[in-house]
Design an enzyme around this catalytic site. Structure first.
Site, PDB file in Angstrom:
ATOM      1  N   HIS C  63      -0.079   2.703  -7.155  1.00 16.98           N
ATOM      2  CA  HIS C  63      -0.083   3.460  -5.904  1.00 16.98           C
ATOM      3  C   HIS C  63       1.072   3.071  -5.005  1.00 16.98           C
ATOM      4  O   HIS C  63       1.475   1.909  -4.947  1.00 16.98           O
ATOM      5  CB  HIS C  63      -1.438   3.385  -5.201  1.00 16.98           C
ATOM      6  CG  HIS C  63      -1.848   2.044  -4.692  1.00 16.98           C
ATOM      7  ND1 HIS C  63      -1.541   1.613  -3.430  1.00 16.98           N
ATOM      8  CD2 HIS C  63      -2.582   1.050  -5.259  1.00 16.98           C
ATOM      9  CE1 HIS C  63      -2.075   0.405  -3.237  1.00 16.98           C
ATOM     10  NE2 HIS C  63      -2.700   0.038  -4.326  1.00 16.98           N
ATOM     11  N   ASP C 170       0.876  -5.042  -2.930  1.00 15.70           N
ATOM     12  CA  ASP C 170      -0.222  -4.129  -3.251  1.00 15.70           C
ATOM     13  C   ASP C 170       0.176  -2.749  -2.755  1.00 15.70           C
ATOM     14  O   ASP C 170       0.010  -2.448  -1.583  1.00 15.70           O
ATOM     15  CB  ASP C 170      -1.496  -4.657  -2.583  1.00 15.70           C
ATOM     16  CG  ASP C 170      -2.668  -3.703  -2.690  1.00 15.70           C
ATOM     17  OD1 ASP C 170      -2.585  -2.712  -3.440  1.00 15.70           O
ATOM     18  OD2 ASP C 170      -3.676  -3.934  -1.991  1.00 15.70           O
ATOM     19  N   GLU C 199      -4.282   5.394  -2.049  1.00 22.05           N
ATOM     20  CA  GLU C 199      -5.248   4.535  -2.737  1.00 22.05           C
ATOM     21  C   GLU C 199      -6.109   3.785  -1.732  1.00 22.05           C
ATOM     22  O   GLU C 199      -7.326   3.685  -1.872  1.00 22.05           O
ATOM     23  CB  GLU C 199      -4.524   3.533  -3.649  1.00 22.05           C
ATOM     24  CG  GLU C 199      -5.454   2.789  -4.614  1.00 22.05           C
ATOM     25  CD  GLU C 199      -6.043   1.492  -4.058  1.00 22.05           C
ATOM     26  OE1 GLU C 199      -6.941   0.933  -4.703  1.00 22.05           O
ATOM     27  OE2 GLU C 199      -5.621   1.036  -2.975  1.00 22.05           O
ATOM     28  N   GLU C 200      -5.466   3.291  -0.687  1.00 20.94           N
ATOM     29  CA  GLU C 200      -6.155   2.414   0.264  1.00 20.94           C
ATOM     30  C   GLU C 200      -7.193   3.165   1.099  1.00 20.94           C
ATOM     31  O   GLU C 200      -7.994   2.565   1.791  1.00 20.94           O
ATOM     32  CB  GLU C 200      -5.145   1.733   1.199  1.00 20.94           C
ATOM     33  CG  GLU C 200      -4.065   0.911   0.493  1.00 20.94           C
ATOM     34  CD  GLU C 200      -4.616  -0.367  -0.146  1.00 20.94           C
ATOM     35  OE1 GLU C 200      -5.808  -0.633  -0.039  1.00 20.94           O
ATOM     36  OE2 GLU C 200      -3.810  -1.068  -0.783  1.00 20.94           O
ATOM     37  N   HIS C 310      -3.906  -7.579   1.727  1.00 22.43           N
ATOM     38  CA  HIS C 310      -4.107  -6.764   2.935  1.00 22.43           C
ATOM     39  C   HIS C 310      -3.677  -7.471   4.217  1.00 22.43           C
ATOM     40  O   HIS C 310      -4.310  -7.351   5.254  1.00 22.43           O
ATOM     41  CB  HIS C 310      -5.554  -6.278   3.027  1.00 22.43           C
ATOM     42  CG  HIS C 310      -5.844  -5.189   2.033  1.00 22.43           C
ATOM     43  ND1 HIS C 310      -6.812  -4.246   2.224  1.00 22.43           N
ATOM     44  CD2 HIS C 310      -5.266  -4.877   0.853  1.00 22.43           C
ATOM     45  CE1 HIS C 310      -6.824  -3.404   1.192  1.00 22.43           C
ATOM     46  NE2 HIS C 310      -5.902  -3.782   0.345  1.00 22.43           N
TER      47      HIS C 310
END
Lengths: 333, 358, 344
Positions: C63, C170, C199-200, C310
């Site tokens: 992603h 990420d 995606e998140e 994150h």
């Protein structure tokens, strides 16, 4: 059906690892189905062809059961685990576990005492499984190995007691309905689905594949006829539930009415069901692809998601009769 | 039809999530004069097609406004003093604080009026005496004998709220189900406007079912119809004396043109351009995450559908006194029609190419 | 210095606003693929044709989006209210520098001075945070920032010997790995690279990409949280930095295909690539949506362990990254129809 139920509830099949159950069901349905197929997630499809005048109907019962999976092996050789589907932590203390490789284990929890802390219930992550190992190196279970809580089936009068009627009893009803369904106007896909307990995942892809006009799940529902039970009307032995609403969906009203009419015509007892917790494969099939008219036959089941679930043999028989009644006649929505 | 009458007709139609037929019948009558075909699908959504003037195969735009309303459902019939009472549960996001002493209609074997009742505080169990009522405290009193009640009403029957449309000052109206019949009214106005104007694209107007429970009608209609683009319409938060948030806009300030992760930038821009061309009031709103509207599932149907979202400001959402400004409804309808008329045959190619242009 | 990782992690692409990443990736891959396009939700999908030896359709997913913020008010008092996009702990936010929108307008997230804060405030998670771009009033914000502008954390890619620190590993690490795969030799089968959006915030991108590509097999390349910090209790860590790429068996969203899990493990063993099984449990990757987007697709996720997930400052092991690319490449090259044929 009692023998088939025993065979299926004693098979190993936690979410994602349904192979053993599928093999058993496949053997049962093969002589009666016009076509058999298994898809890439492991859903099993048994197609009974109609005479061309009816609809495309999917009957879904899920093969998976709630289970667990090893996440960590401690230095002392104990297995930490997490749940596959919703495990009630209260059911874990002292339960026996069977892992995929056959290893047996016993569950206990951190800081377990005979008397103290009875009012506190730690989560699944504060339990561990003793498989008889003495170190991480000699533990036969590896990270990622799946397991189930292990119990045999017992019969007492009309009550069948087993660890996973949810939803092997639905599988039994599906298999038996296929066997008894002599003729049908519909193309009926008996779908034995995977991964229901982790979010009706198999049914979603199965519905995308079939694109049924009508989708009916056959699954258990909590029986409320116990001391201060669920706030709903669902009694063991009073007949299958016909779903109107649950937490996940509102059933197709035309289909729900037709199911009730078929039961009344055939003199089959039934209970209208408005379930305030949980849902079934029908939820996923209703919204998949172009959508289907969805409903469910619910088998009253006491102590759902514990190691001893209880159904009544008469409800099982009446569920089969109802399903055959619905499938052998036209379905007008 | 005058917009006030249109809103009254739509608001007072009874279409709980899962049993929208009475509402879609009303909407079909309203749309019929302006469209080329119309039908209800098996999940309860009404789909009307108005053909465009372009050469076939024409690109197709889906307009989605959900027509279902929040409601209640009977879970049990209980008896006291020879009378029948109904236990109920919520269908959709019912705010339980509004229920006590509401008039309702129970859709049993016939439509039966009733009122939501509870015991006085002092007779409730001790742990239930403070705070809002829960469903365990409330019941529908239909004033019939237990026997009649059981004969007429069964577990699983729907219960809708009984509230007529009320005219307030300043061209504002209040009533039930204006979430989202206000948008259905806007689509009706759009179709009426398009009736006399040329548009290249086919328009598929959908009064979608079961939005309040699971966005079902939008998801399945988008999958089935496979439109080239879509605009969803819903109501959104207007400021009121007891609700002020940065996303809220004033009643009467025109439609909101939403931007969030469900929205294609090309559609968003075209909606803004249409609003500017008409010189009507609008508010461009942006927020994180999903919109929680039909747009959310239309966007991800099949291989993805470029989707936009228009919202009509509304006070007191999910009550029986949902309040909108009639002018906002009319502006939304006109904006939508303008957007449709301005769509060119190569619109999708253009907005797709922009995705890879710096 | 790994130039690819630096370039990809320093570009901004908060969920829903991935355009800058999409354009950069397009430039990075366009000479190495046979076709590419952007779809209706903003995914960049590329096709690298195979040698013709295998008729499989294989999709590899990473992603493009990263966690961040989005502006939700017009800043009437000169500061900006915001929403979070993706799972961000409020404790991450205070004292951070951000870039707003396409023009990367700098802003800061501050707190009332500690001196002026009560004892209770000092120990509470900060709430009601705003972004300050230095404006005194709304008029000074107009034209610079608008509602719905996306906000990314500012952090530079820095290598620290065996590890690297930076934002958005990420899942730009996955994007970088796919770029490397696309730059290599052709595979026996047609390989579809899906650089996906959102995606998140719910994995919408992967869902529609899977529907469009309809692959026979999909491999998701993710950056997986590693919680291998000092921790008294000997319980689950998800993955460990430096122990090699991880292979998923189960998470909250997916039962990864047992046949593919086995296949990837065997490839690793065969090529002596270190690997770890990602300890089952919470979390989720695009794999679930890809698996269930239409008819069932066998999926597996291979993850690069990343600490401090994150946050604006994640950390990866550069050796793990090399092995991650190596394992993805080896597992893909050895994939055949037999890998996904069921015996029962």
């Amino acid at each position: 059906m009692e023998a088939l139920t025993k065979k299926l509830v004693e098979a190993f099949g936690p979410c994602g690892f349904e192979d053993e159950v599928r093999d058993l069901i496949r053997e049962e349905v093969a002589p009666y189905a016009d076509e058999i197929e298994v898809d890439q997630m492991g859903n099993l499809y048994a197609l009974k062809r109609g005479d061309g005048s009816g609809l495309k109907v999917a009957i879904a019962a899920h093969m998976d059961e709630i289970g667990l999976i090893a996440t960590h092996i401690t230095e002392e050789g104990f297995v930490r685990f997490t749940n596959l589907g919703f495990i009630i932590p209260h059911t874990l203390m002292g339960a026996r576990v069977r892992f995929a490789d056959g290893t047996l284990g016993v569950v206990s929890r951190d800081k377990a005492r005979f008397v103290a802390d009875m009012d506190k219930m730690p989560g699944v992550d504060q339990h561990f499984i003793d498989v008889g190992a003495s170190s991480r190196d000699n533990c036969p279970v590896k990270i990622g190995t799946p397991g189930v809580i292990w119990q045999t089936m017992e019969v007492q009068g009309s009550r069948w007691i087993a660890r996973c009627h949810d939803d092997r009893i639905g599988c039994v009803i599906g298999v038996e309905a296929l066997k008894r369904l002599a003729e049908t106007p519909h193309d009926v896909y008996f779908v034995f689905t995977v991964q229901e307990e982790v979010g009706t995942r198999g049914a979603a892809t199965a519905a995308n594949r079939i694109e049924p006009d009508v989708a009916i799940a056959v699954d258990v529902t909590p029986a409320s006829d116990v001391i201060e039970g669920f706030p709903m009307q669902m009694k063991l032995g009073d007949g299958p539930g016909i779903k109107i609403k649950d937490m996940g969906m509102i059933a197709h009203q035309g289909l729900a009415r037709l199911m009730q009419r078929r039961a009344e015509e055939a003199g089959i007892p039934y209970q209208p069901e408005v379930l305030l917790v949980g849902s079934t494969d029908a939820r996923a099939m209703q919204i998949a692809g172009p959508g289907s008219a969805a409903g469910a036959i619910s088998i009253p089941n006491r102590y759902t998601h514990t190691t001893s679930e209880v159904v009544d043999a008469a409800d099982v028989e009446n569920s089969v009769r109802l399903l055959v009644e619905i499938l052998s006649k036209p379905i007008a929505l | 039809m005058e917009t006030l009458q249109l809103l009254r007709t739509l608001s007072e139609a009874r279409g709980p999530s899962g049993l929208e037929r009475a509402a879609t019948d009303v909407i079909a009558d309203l749309w019929q004069p302006f469209v080329d075909s119309i039908a209800v699908d098996r999940l309860g959504s009404l789909v009307a097609t108005k053909n465009g003037s372009g050469t076939a195969p024409r690109p197709r735009l889906m307009l989605s406004a959900h027509c279902d309303e929040i409601a209640l459902m009977v879970t049990d019939v209980v008896e006291a003093n020879g009378f029948g009472f109904l236990r109920v549960t919520a269908v959709g996001g019912v705010d339980i604080r509004h229920l006590y002493s509401q008039r309702v209609v129970v859709h049993g074997r016939e439509d039966i009026p009733g009122v939501l009742a509870s015991l006085p505080t002092r007779l409730l169990p001790e742990d239930r005496r403070s705070g809002a009522y829960g469903f365990e405290d409330l019941m529908v009193d239909v004033g019939l004998s237990a026997e009649s009640t059981r004969n007429l009403i069964r577990i699983g029957d729907f219960v809708t709220f009984d509230q007529h449309l009320v005219e307030l000052v300043n061209g504002r109206v209040a009533g039930k189900a204006l979430d989202n019949r206000a948008s259905v009214a806007a689509v009706t106005i759009c179709l009426e406007q398009l009736h006399g104007r040329a548009h290249v694209w086919d328009v598929l107007a959908v009064a979608s079912s079961q939005e309040e429970t699971r966005l079902l009608g939008a998801a399945t209609s988008a999958y089935r119809l496979q439109p080239d683009a879509a605009v969803a319409l819903d109501v959104s938060y207007a400021t009121s004396y007891n609700a002020k948030d940065s996303i809220n806009v004033e009643l009467g300030s025109g439609p909101m043109i939403d931007q969030c992760i469900n929205i294609h930038p090309g559609i968003n821009k075209a909606l803004i351009d249409a609003a500017k061309a008409l010189e009507i009031k609008f508010t461009h709103v942006g927020y994180g995450g999903n919109s929680g509207t039909d747009a959310q599932y239309i966007q991800i149907a099949r291989a993805g559908i470029p989707t936009g979202l228009l919202s009509i400001p509304q006070r007191y959402m999910h009550t029986m006194v949902e309040t909108v400004d009639i002018k906002d409804v009319e502006r939304t309808g006109r904006l939508l029609a303008e957007f449709v008329v301005r769509l060119s045959a190569d619109f999708i190619d253009t907005i797709s190419a922009e995705m890879l242009e710096a | 210095m790994n130039a690819l990782l630096k370039q990809l992690t320093e570009v901004n692409g908060v969920s829903g606003d991935e355009k800058a990443v999409r354009l950069l990736l397009r430039d990075l891959i366009k000479d190495h693929v046979d076709d590419y396009w952007a779809d209706a939700v903003g995914n960049l999908i590329a096709l690298k044709k195979g040698t013709g030896e295998s008729d499989l359709r294989v999709m590899v997913d990473a992603h493009m989006d990263e966690i961040g913020l989005v502006v939700k008010s017009d800043g009437s008092d000169g500061t900006l209210e915001f929403d979070k996009l993706g799972g961000i702990d409020n404790r991450t936010l205070s004292g951070k520098v951000v870039h707003i929108g396409k023009d990367k307008i700098p802003g800061v997230i501050g707190l009332k001075p500690v001196h002026q804060s009560s004892i209770r405030e000092r120990s509470a998670v900060p709430s009601d945070l705003r972004i300050d771009i230095g404006a005194n009033k709304k008029e000074e914000i107009n034209g610079k920032v608008k509602i719905s502008d996306h906000v990314a954390f500012v952090s530079s890619y820095t290598e620290l010997g065996p590890t690297a620190i930076g934002k958005a590993f990420d899942d730009r690490a996955g994007c970088a790995a796919i770029v490397e795969l696309l730059r290599g030799e052709r595979y026996p089968f047609d390989l579809y690279a899906a650089f996906t959006v959102q995606e998140e915030t719910g994995m919408a991108g992967a869902l529609v990409a899977s529907y469009r590509v309809k692959p026979d097999v999909a491999v998701v390349l993710e950056c997986t949280p590693a919680y291998d910090l000092p921790n008294e209790k000997d319980v689950s860590a998800n993955t460990k930095l430096g122990a090699g790429p991880c292979i998923y068996v189960m998470d909250n969203r997916t039962m990864h295909d047992p046949r593919l899990v086995k296949h990837v493990m065997e490839s690793a063993e065969k090529h002596h690539i270190p690997f770890q099984i990602r300890q089952p449990g919470g979390g989720g990757t695009n794999a679930g949506k890809i698996q269930q987007a239409h008819i069932a697709v066998p999926v597996v996720t291979v993850g690069l362990p990343g600490r401090h997930a994150h946050t604006p400052n994640g950390m990866i092991s550069l050796d793990d990254y090399k092995n991650y690319v190596k394992l993805a490449d080896a597992a893909l090259r050895e994939l055949t129809r037999d890998t996904i044929t069921r015996n029962s």
